[in-house]
Design a protein around this motif. Structure first.
Motif, PDB file in Angstrom:
ATOM      1  N   UNK A 248       0.618  -1.513  -0.167  1.00  0.00           N
ATOM      2  CA  UNK A 248       0.360  -0.063   0.138  1.00  0.00           C
ATOM      3  C   UNK A 248       0.655   1.532  -0.025  1.00  0.00           C
ATOM      4  N   UNK A 249       2.243   1.336   0.403  1.00  0.00           N
ATOM      5  CA  UNK A 249       3.152   2.426   0.191  1.00  0.00           C
ATOM      6  C   UNK A 249       3.626   2.053  -1.304  1.00  0.00           C
ATOM      7  N   UNK A 250       3.825   3.793  -1.191  1.00  0.00           N
ATOM      8  CA  UNK A 250       4.342   3.523  -3.044  1.00  0.00           C
ATOM      9  C   UNK A 250       5.584   3.418  -3.091  1.00  0.00           C
ATOM     10  N   UNK A 251       6.335   3.155  -1.859  1.00  0.00           N
ATOM     11  CA  UNK A 251       7.899   2.834  -2.130  1.00  0.00           C
ATOM     12  C   UNK A 251       8.024   1.542  -1.698  1.00  0.00           C
ATOM     13  N   UNK A 252       7.160   0.773  -0.655  1.00  0.00           N
ATOM     14  CA  UNK A 252       6.956  -0.715  -1.037  1.00  0.00           C
ATOM     15  C   UNK A 252       6.357  -1.268  -2.939  1.00  0.00           C
ATOM     16  N   UNK A 328      -6.752  10.172  -5.624  1.00  0.00           N
ATOM     17  CA  UNK A 328      -5.123  10.336  -5.367  1.00  0.00           C
ATOM     18  C   UNK A 328      -4.801   8.597  -5.149  1.00  0.00           C
ATOM     19  N   UNK A 329      -5.312   7.671  -4.137  1.00  0.00           N
ATOM     20  CA  UNK A 329      -5.658   6.309  -3.971  1.00  0.00           C
ATOM     21  C   UNK A 329      -6.331   5.247  -4.415  1.00  0.00           C
ATOM     22  N   UNK A 330      -7.115   6.180  -5.617  1.00  0.00           N
ATOM     23  CA  UNK A 330      -7.610   5.579  -6.388  1.00  0.00           C
ATOM     24  C   UNK A 330      -7.159   5.173  -7.719  1.00  0.00           C
ATOM     25  N   UNK A 331      -5.904   5.717  -8.406  1.00  0.00           N
ATOM     26  CA  UNK A 331      -4.905   6.272  -9.348  1.00  0.00           C
ATOM     27  C   UNK A 331      -4.023   4.729  -8.496  1.00  0.00           C
ATOM     28  N   UNK A 332      -3.740   5.268  -7.629  1.00  0.00           N
ATOM     29  CA  UNK A 332      -2.382   4.098  -7.202  1.00  0.00           C
ATOM     30  C   UNK A 332      -3.222   2.471  -7.292  1.00  0.00           C
ATOM     31  N   UNK A 333      -4.046   2.685  -6.935  1.00  0.00           N
ATOM     32  CA  UNK A 333      -4.637   1.388  -7.203  1.00  0.00           C
ATOM     33  C   UNK A 333      -4.735   0.516  -8.365  1.00  0.00           C
TER      34      UNK A 333
END
Length: 336
Positions: A248-252, A328-333
């Protein structure tokens, strides 16, 4: 399962000519009895400093334990004097270092190095300790164990030296083993053998393991829980299943995307995280990953996100989990 080790808000700095390097900043996590926990992240993220802090192996000065607790069976190790820590090191907590050639004494026979802890902590006679040393070498898969006790480290291959290091770590039946990148200096075939051995021994002895590594393939093979560190902080944690199936973290996510896959198109370039980690002489005020994050928002630059529960046992330190950042979270998913 009971918590064998609990680290609470650990802060470790190094006082240098250039200023105070804040190497570990507010790290908290726990290790249960019989659990294997991986600490992953780029070089310089604070993995090894955290590990060495548990055994108080950092030279002070320049190292300084600024704040926090390291509770082992509920006892805080940080205030303990050196004579008390010597009773714990190698006895209740052992460490396997990255390079066995520099960790083993080149002028001392393997047998003498194996029995040192047995004589000191278990008060065995030399003769009984040597018998036990033979059993330890056999246990880690070294053939002709009795004759090998008389050999020096340079007479062993890299894989065999690492097996000796594991045998030394297991000598006094510790409750916790800290393995600091134990397979980095080994080729792929030997890595697999050492990992299989560690997994087998952990199941047999119910010993807890903290595995420091940057190799996520190793984590999937051996561990139950993952701690992801960046710039001296924990940015995400959870079970192996949670982290690998739903980072869930962008770095991970970046770390996961940088792993080579068998189904990858050979012509495509391997993903890499752009930029460099921040200067820990002057850590960022907000999120440490902000300058490198493709999903960064204004709030990330100015305010530091807290580590929060996102699902199950999974925790993440990212403003994308805030209710106001759902777009923004939806874009990450979608990108994952």
């Amino acid at each position: 399962m009971e918590k064998l080790l609990q680290i609470e808000n650990l802060n470790v700095s190094f006082n240098t000519y250039g200023g105070e390097v804040k190497a570990v900043r507010g790290v908290s996590f726990s290790v249960k009895k019989g659990e294997a926990v991986a600490i992953v992240g780029e070089s310089g993220c604070g993995k090894s400093v955290t590990a060495k802090s548990i055994m108080k192996l950092l030279t002070a000065p320049p190292a300084e334990y600024k704040e926090g607790k390291i509770l082992f069976h509920g006892q805080d190790l940080l205030p303990l004097p050196e004579n008390e820590m010597k009773k714990i090191r190698g006895n209740k907590i052992s460490m396997i270092f990255q390079d066995p050639m520099s960790s083993l004494n080149p002028t001392s026979r393997i047998g003498d190095q194996l029995i040192e802890g047995l004589v000191k902590h278990n008060r065995m006679s030399r003769a009984i300790a040597l018998q036990h040393a033979v059993q330890l070498l056999e246990r880690v898969g070294i053939p002709h164990a009795k004759s090998r006790l008389k050999h020096y480290p340079h007479e062993f291959s890299g894989g065999m030296r690492q097996r000796v290091m594991i045998a030394i770590a297991l000598a006094c039946d510790p409750e916790l083993i800290i393995a600091d990148e134990p397979t980095t200096a080994l080729d792929v075939t030997i890595q697999a053998q050492v990992l299989t051995l560690m997994k087998k021994l952990q199941k047999e002895t119910n010993t807890s393991i903290i595995l420091i590594t940057h190799d996520l393939g190793v984590v999937a093979e051996v561990c139950d829980k993952v701690i992801v560190m960046y710039a001296g902080e924990v940015v995400e944690s959870g079970s192996v299943e949670e982290i690998f199936s739903n980072p869930t973290h962008p770095y991970t996510k970046g770390l996961m995307k940088s792993i080579p896959r068998l189904d990858m198109d050979r012509s495509s370039r391997l993903y890499s995280i752009v930029g460099s980690p921040p200067d820990l002489l002057d850590p960022p005020k907000g999120c440490s990953f902000y300058p490198r994050c493709e999903y960064a928002m204004k709030v990330c630059k100015d305010y530091h996100p807290e580590l929060e529960l996102v699902s199950g046992t999974q925790q993440s330190s990212c403003w994308l989990h805030h209710p106001m950042a759902q777009a923004a979270a939806a874009k990450v998913r979608e990108d994952h």
